[in-house]
Write a protein that holds these residues in place. Structure first.
Motif, PDB file in Angstrom:
ATOM      1  N   VAL A  17       1.907   6.488  -6.927  1.00 55.06           N
ATOM      2  CA  VAL A  17       0.821   7.335  -7.404  1.00 55.06           C
ATOM      3  C   VAL A  17       1.161   8.819  -7.195  1.00 55.06           C
ATOM      4  O   VAL A  17       0.820   9.667  -8.021  1.00 55.06           O
ATOM      5  N   ALA A  28      -4.150   5.132  -8.401  1.00 52.24           N
ATOM      6  CA  ALA A  28      -4.402   4.078  -7.415  1.00 52.24           C
ATOM      7  C   ALA A  28      -5.539   3.187  -7.903  1.00 52.24           C
ATOM      8  O   ALA A  28      -6.513   3.672  -8.469  1.00 52.24           O
ATOM      9  N   LEU A  67      -2.587  -2.310  -6.624  1.00 53.38           N
ATOM     10  CA  LEU A  67      -2.232  -2.735  -5.272  1.00 53.38           C
ATOM     11  C   LEU A  67      -1.991  -4.248  -5.216  1.00 53.38           C
ATOM     12  O   LEU A  67      -1.010  -4.708  -4.641  1.00 53.38           O
ATOM     13  N   MET A 113       2.344   1.686  -3.438  1.00 54.23           N
ATOM     14  CA  MET A 113       1.371   2.221  -4.388  1.00 54.23           C
ATOM     15  C   MET A 113       1.129   3.708  -4.156  1.00 54.23           C
ATOM     16  O   MET A 113       1.142   4.503  -5.101  1.00 54.23           O
ATOM     17  N   GLU A 114       0.926   4.107  -2.907  1.00 51.43           N
ATOM     18  CA  GLU A 114       0.656   5.522  -2.633  1.00 51.43           C
ATOM     19  C   GLU A 114       1.825   6.405  -3.048  1.00 51.43           C
ATOM     20  O   GLU A 114       1.630   7.501  -3.577  1.00 51.43           O
ATOM     21  N   ARG A 163       0.830  -1.214   0.000  1.00 48.32           N
ATOM     22  CA  ARG A 163       0.000   0.000   0.000  1.00 48.32           C
ATOM     23  C   ARG A 163       0.858   1.256   0.000  1.00 48.32           C
ATOM     24  O   ARG A 163       0.611   2.198  -0.759  1.00 48.32           O
TER      25      ARG A 163
END
Length: 155
Positions: A26, A33, A38, A22-23, A19
């Protein structure tokens, strides 16, 4: 912000690390996202660890603030991603300093060409551009860098 502790990642943290990855990715503006992204990143963490990643986290009192993936036998800094809430607070620099304790004399990395903020940061941190190539698995043009310790002392 307190000073996060850099330590090896634990298997039960892999989903949370995905997570954070991914954040952070992004936040570059190069992806959106999604549950699909994810799931892919979470699966990739497990696959890459099987293939030789040494995975570390910056732990801020139980919160994963960043991830760092090294492939030590290849002298390769594969991933360094800082959670958006922790960006701009020198955590990346702390992770890079830690990386230099793991790969004392030399290391390589690659960075997406469109992620100018990242590759300019690596250049300021002493990495030297070597080449560009398309990564077939994702179609991104990648910039390849190398860092070598300039002085013979190993601090």
């Amino acid at each position: 912000m307190s000073h996060p502790i850099i330590r090896p990642a634990r298997p039960e943290e892999y989903d949370e690390i995905g997570r954070v990855w991914m954040e952070s990715w992004v936040s570059t503006g190069l992806a959106e996202a999604s549950d699909f992204l994810l799931a892919n990143l979470r699966a990739r963490i497990r696959r890459e660890i099987e293939d030789g990643w040494s995975l570390f986290v910056a732990d801020d009192r139980g919160t994963i603030a960043a991830m760092l993936a090294l492939h030590l036998p290849k002298l390769y800094l594969d991933m360094l991603f800082v959670a958006p809430a922790y960006q701009g607070q020198s955590l990346g620099r702390q992770l890079l300093a830690f990386t230099r304790t793991q790969m004392l004399d030399e290391m390589y990395l690659r960075c997406v060409r469109e992620n100018e903020k990242a590759w300019r940061w690596y250049e300021r941190e002493g990495f030297v551009f070597e080449k560009e190539e398309i990564e077939p698995s994702n179609g991104f043009m990648m910039k390849y860098y190398r860092w070598r310790r300039s002085s013979p002392d190993r601090r």
